[in-house]
Design a protein around this motif. Structure first.
Motif, PDB file in Angstrom:
ATOM      1  N   LYS A  76      34.860  -1.496  40.570  1.00 53.32           N
ATOM      2  CA  LYS A  76      36.012  -0.825  39.968  1.00 53.32           C
ATOM      3  C   LYS A  76      35.740  -0.282  38.566  1.00 53.32           C
ATOM      4  O   LYS A  76      36.618   0.322  37.946  1.00 53.32           O
ATOM      5  CB  LYS A  76      37.205  -1.792  39.906  1.00 53.32           C
ATOM      6  CG  LYS A  76      37.655  -2.323  41.267  1.00 53.32           C
ATOM      7  CD  LYS A  76      38.118  -1.211  42.188  1.00 53.32           C
ATOM      8  CE  LYS A  76      38.653  -1.788  43.494  1.00 53.32           C
ATOM      9  NZ  LYS A  76      39.058  -0.711  44.442  1.00 53.32           N
ATOM     10  N   ALA A  77      34.549  -0.507  38.025  1.00 54.39           N
ATOM     11  CA  ALA A  77      34.250  -0.024  36.679  1.00 54.39           C
ATOM     12  C   ALA A  77      34.386   1.495  36.603  1.00 54.39           C
ATOM     13  O   ALA A  77      34.169   2.205  37.585  1.00 54.39           O
ATOM     14  CB  ALA A  77      32.841  -0.443  36.266  1.00 54.39           C
ATOM     15  N   ALA A  78      34.757   1.983  35.431  1.00 50.55           N
ATOM     16  CA  ALA A  78      34.963   3.424  35.251  1.00 50.55           C
ATOM     17  C   ALA A  78      33.632   4.179  35.260  1.00 50.55           C
ATOM     18  O   ALA A  78      32.584   3.636  34.893  1.00 50.55           O
ATOM     19  CB  ALA A  78      35.690   3.675  33.936  1.00 50.55           C
ATOM     20  N   ASP A  79      33.680   5.418  35.707  1.00 51.67           N
ATOM     21  CA  ASP A  79      32.552   6.347  35.605  1.00 51.67           C
ATOM     22  C   ASP A  79      31.262   5.830  36.222  1.00 51.67           C
ATOM     23  O   ASP A  79      30.184   5.923  35.624  1.00 51.67           O
ATOM     24  CB  ASP A  79      32.315   6.714  34.132  1.00 51.67           C
ATOM     25  CG  ASP A  79      33.491   7.437  33.514  1.00 51.67           C
ATOM     26  OD1 ASP A  79      34.207   8.123  34.260  1.00 51.67           O
ATOM     27  OD2 ASP A  79      33.706   7.296  32.305  1.00 51.67           O
ATOM     28  N   ILE A  80      31.346   5.302  37.418  1.00 53.38           N
ATOM     29  CA  ILE A  80      30.132   4.867  38.103  1.00 53.38           C
ATOM     30  C   ILE A  80      30.009   5.587  39.443  1.00 53.38           C
ATOM     31  O   ILE A  80      30.963   6.148  39.966  1.00 53.38           O
ATOM     32  CB  ILE A  80      30.108   3.344  38.341  1.00 53.38           C
ATOM     33  CG1 ILE A  80      31.271   2.918  39.241  1.00 53.38           C
ATOM     34  CG2 ILE A  80      30.089   2.575  37.039  1.00 53.38           C
ATOM     35  CD1 ILE A  80      31.138   1.514  39.762  1.00 53.38           C
ATOM     36  N   VAL A  81      28.787   5.540  39.965  1.00 51.84           N
ATOM     37  CA  VAL A  81      28.501   6.022  41.316  1.00 51.84           C
ATOM     38  C   VAL A  81      28.135   4.804  42.152  1.00 51.84           C
ATOM     39  O   VAL A  81      27.303   3.990  41.736  1.00 51.84           O
ATOM     40  CB  VAL A  81      27.342   7.029  41.319  1.00 51.84           C
ATOM     41  CG1 VAL A  81      26.931   7.389  42.752  1.00 51.84           C
ATOM     42  CG2 VAL A  81      27.728   8.285  40.559  1.00 51.84           C
ATOM     43  N   VAL A  82      28.771   4.656  43.310  1.00 51.28           N
ATOM     44  CA  VAL A  82      28.451   3.537  44.189  1.00 51.28           C
ATOM     45  C   VAL A  82      27.652   4.036  45.387  1.00 51.28           C
ATOM     46  O   VAL A  82      27.691   5.215  45.736  1.00 51.28           O
ATOM     47  CB  VAL A  82      29.719   2.806  44.674  1.00 51.28           C
ATOM     48  CG1 VAL A  82      30.514   2.262  43.497  1.00 51.28           C
ATOM     49  CG2 VAL A  82      30.589   3.706  45.558  1.00 51.28           C
ATOM     50  N   SER A  83      26.919   3.123  46.003  1.00 50.42           N
ATOM     51  CA  SER A  83      26.201   3.488  47.217  1.00 50.42           C
ATOM     52  C   SER A  83      27.205   3.851  48.308  1.00 50.42           C
ATOM     53  O   SER A  83      28.144   3.093  48.569  1.00 50.42           O
ATOM     54  CB  SER A  83      25.319   2.340  47.694  1.00 50.42           C
ATOM     55  OG  SER A  83      24.674   2.694  48.905  1.00 50.42           O
ATOM     56  N   PRO A  84      27.024   4.978  48.971  1.00 51.72           N
ATOM     57  CA  PRO A  84      27.950   5.371  50.032  1.00 51.72           C
ATOM     58  C   PRO A  84      27.697   4.635  51.342  1.00 51.72           C
ATOM     59  O   PRO A  84      28.504   4.729  52.265  1.00 51.72           O
ATOM     60  CB  PRO A  84      27.678   6.868  50.192  1.00 51.72           C
ATOM     61  CG  PRO A  84      26.253   7.023  49.797  1.00 51.72           C
ATOM     62  CD  PRO A  84      26.009   6.010  48.718  1.00 51.72           C
ATOM     63  N   SER A 143      32.638   7.674  50.115  1.00 52.26           N
ATOM     64  CA  SER A 143      32.467   8.558  48.964  1.00 52.26           C
ATOM     65  C   SER A 143      31.838   7.796  47.801  1.00 52.26           C
ATOM     66  O   SER A 143      32.324   6.731  47.417  1.00 52.26           O
ATOM     67  CB  SER A 143      33.819   9.135  48.537  1.00 52.26           C
ATOM     68  OG  SER A 143      33.639  10.016  47.447  1.00 52.26           O
ATOM     69  N   PRO A 144      30.764   8.332  47.208  1.00 52.32           N
ATOM     70  CA  PRO A 144      30.096   7.632  46.103  1.00 52.32           C
ATOM     71  C   PRO A 144      30.847   7.729  44.778  1.00 52.32           C
ATOM     72  O   PRO A 144      30.565   6.972  43.847  1.00 52.32           O
ATOM     73  CB  PRO A 144      28.747   8.342  46.002  1.00 52.32           C
ATOM     74  CG  PRO A 144      29.026   9.724  46.506  1.00 52.32           C
ATOM     75  CD  PRO A 144      30.056   9.561  47.597  1.00 52.32           C
ATOM     76  N   ALA A 145      31.794   8.648  44.688  1.00 51.76           N
ATOM     77  CA  ALA A 145      32.577   8.833  43.458  1.00 51.76           C
ATOM     78  C   ALA A 145      33.928   9.426  43.826  1.00 51.76           C
ATOM     79  O   ALA A 145      34.087  10.016  44.897  1.00 51.76           O
ATOM     80  CB  ALA A 145      31.841   9.756  42.479  1.00 51.76           C
ATOM     81  N   GLY A 146      34.887   9.263  42.941  1.00 48.48           N
ATOM     82  CA  GLY A 146      36.186   9.867  43.165  1.00 48.48           C
ATOM     83  C   GLY A 146      36.238  11.262  42.569  1.00 48.48           C
ATOM     84  O   GLY A 146      35.606  11.542  41.546  1.00 48.48           O
ATOM     85  N   VAL A 193      26.501  15.085  48.584  1.00 49.64           N
ATOM     86  CA  VAL A 193      26.226  14.026  49.556  1.00 49.64           C
ATOM     87  C   VAL A 193      25.642  14.710  50.789  1.00 49.64           C
ATOM     88  O   VAL A 193      26.361  15.375  51.539  1.00 49.64           O
ATOM     89  CB  VAL A 193      27.500  13.238  49.919  1.00 49.64           C
ATOM     90  CG1 VAL A 193      27.153  12.048  50.811  1.00 49.64           C
ATOM     91  CG2 VAL A 193      28.237  12.771  48.658  1.00 49.64           C
ATOM     92  N   VAL A 194      24.329  14.557  50.989  1.00 53.80           N
ATOM     93  CA  VAL A 194      23.626  15.236  52.076  1.00 53.80           C
ATOM     94  C   VAL A 194      23.377  14.222  53.183  1.00 53.80           C
ATOM     95  O   VAL A 194      22.576  13.299  53.031  1.00 53.80           O
ATOM     96  CB  VAL A 194      22.289  15.827  51.590  1.00 53.80           C
ATOM     97  CG1 VAL A 194      21.620  16.626  52.713  1.00 53.80           C
ATOM     98  CG2 VAL A 194      22.499  16.701  50.357  1.00 53.80           C
ATOM     99  N   LYS A 195      24.060  14.390  54.305  1.00 56.71           N
ATOM    100  CA  LYS A 195      23.929  13.479  55.439  1.00 56.71           C
ATOM    101  C   LYS A 195      22.953  14.104  56.437  1.00 56.71           C
ATOM    102  O   LYS A 195      23.192  15.201  56.936  1.00 56.71           O
ATOM    103  CB  LYS A 195      25.309  13.242  56.062  1.00 56.71           C
ATOM    104  CG  LYS A 195      26.271  12.560  55.075  1.00 56.71           C
ATOM    105  CD  LYS A 195      27.733  12.760  55.418  1.00 56.71           C
ATOM    106  CE  LYS A 195      28.251  14.156  55.133  1.00 56.71           C
ATOM    107  NZ  LYS A 195      28.310  14.465  53.682  1.00 56.71           N
ATOM    108  N   VAL A 196      21.844  13.411  56.687  1.00 51.59           N
ATOM    109  CA  VAL A 196      20.749  13.963  57.479  1.00 51.59           C
ATOM    110  C   VAL A 196      20.725  13.333  58.860  1.00 51.59           C
ATOM    111  O   VAL A 196      20.628  12.112  58.997  1.00 51.59           O
ATOM    112  CB  VAL A 196      19.390  13.715  56.785  1.00 51.59           C
ATOM    113  CG1 VAL A 196      18.256  14.383  57.565  1.00 51.59           C
ATOM    114  CG2 VAL A 196      19.416  14.220  55.339  1.00 51.59           C
TER     115      VAL A 196
END
Length: 263
Positions: A76-84, A143-146, A193-196
């Motif tokens: 929940k930390a601000a301004d982060i990218v999480v693993s999708p 989604s890795p980010a909002g 986000v590139v899904k292969v």
């Protein structure tokens, strides 16, 4: 010689028609009998699945399963990218003048990954992750980010394997395989986000109609059998976790790094 022979077989079986046949069986009611065998073979924790095994209509239905609520908490930390995704990191680093260098011994360009999109310029000096999902892994993509969903693109292509052999010995599979790309604008810039797709993947599907804005960790898409996600961060907007390296395992919702104003 053995590698050359296997490469030839892989080339011959890389057509979508082959994947459609295997995909059709995996979606059929006859395949549901394989679910217990599949789970045992790949060490899948069936107790984590949203439904009991008997509740899945087919092998594909089980493979694209959701998990019980709360098993993948979102940082929940601000301004982060999480693993999708749940995945193994098979490539990561700074993008140098539009090049992703030495991904399993091969170099790629942002241009080829993004199908020469005008957005390529936004990622020429950014940061990337290559995240490989094995059959054992949970196969929904989040989604890795909002932020705002800017654009999507479907790129038809081959279905080469994206495992270690495929990345090392097949020619540039990440940019030759079928891809589904989602561009998301966050407060500091944007992420691609590139899904292969991969061998025996009948399709890559969005989880539902995409909203104009999406929350970090929201259900985005899923693979029908294993594959890879390539994350591209915009130039100068991202700093990755220092403890992550090639070969690290990550779970969906875990922090990959922090977003910041352009340097």
């Amino acid at each position: 010689m053995a590698k050359s022979f296997f490469r030839l077989l892989t080339e011959l079986s890389s057509r979508k028609s082959i994947s459609r046949v295997t995909g059709a069986f995996a979606k059929s009611r006859f395949s549901r009998k394989l679910i217990p065998w599949f789970a045992r073979t790949y060490g899948i924790r069936i107790e984590d699945a949203e439904k009991p095994v008997a509740g899945y209509r087919s092998l594909n239905d089980f493979f694209t399963r959701k998990l019980k609520p709360g098993l993948r908490p979102i940082d929940k930390a601000a301004d982060i990218v999480v693993s999708p995704v749940d995945a193994l990191i098979t490539g990561m680093g700074t993008i140098t003048d539009g090049h992703l260098v030495n991904v399993k011994g091969q170099d790629y360009t942002v241009g080829e990954l993004l199908n020469r999109s005008p957005r390529v310029v936004n990622y020429r000096h950014g940061f990337y992750y290559v995240l490989y999902l094995s059959p054992t892994d949970y196969h929904r993509i989040h989604s890795p980010a909002g932020g705002k969903v800017l654009e999507t693109e479907h790129i038809p292509g081959k279905v080469y394997p994206v495992n270690d052999f495929g990345l090392r010995h097949m020619k540039r599979v990440l940019s030759r395989n079928e891809r589904l790309i989602t561009y998301i604008q966050h407060d500091k810039g944007e992420i691609a986000v590139v899904k292969v797709g991969a061998m025996n993947v009948s399709s890559i599907q969005y989880a539902g109609p995409l909203p104009e804005t999406i929350e970090r960790g929201a259900d985005l898409a899923y693979f029908e059998f294993g594959s890879t996600v390539v994350l591209l961060m915009e130039n100068g907007t991202f700093t990755g976790r220092s403890d992550l390296k090639l070969g690290s395992k990550v779970k969906m919702g875990q922090t990959l790094g922090r977003l910041h104003d352009k340097a």
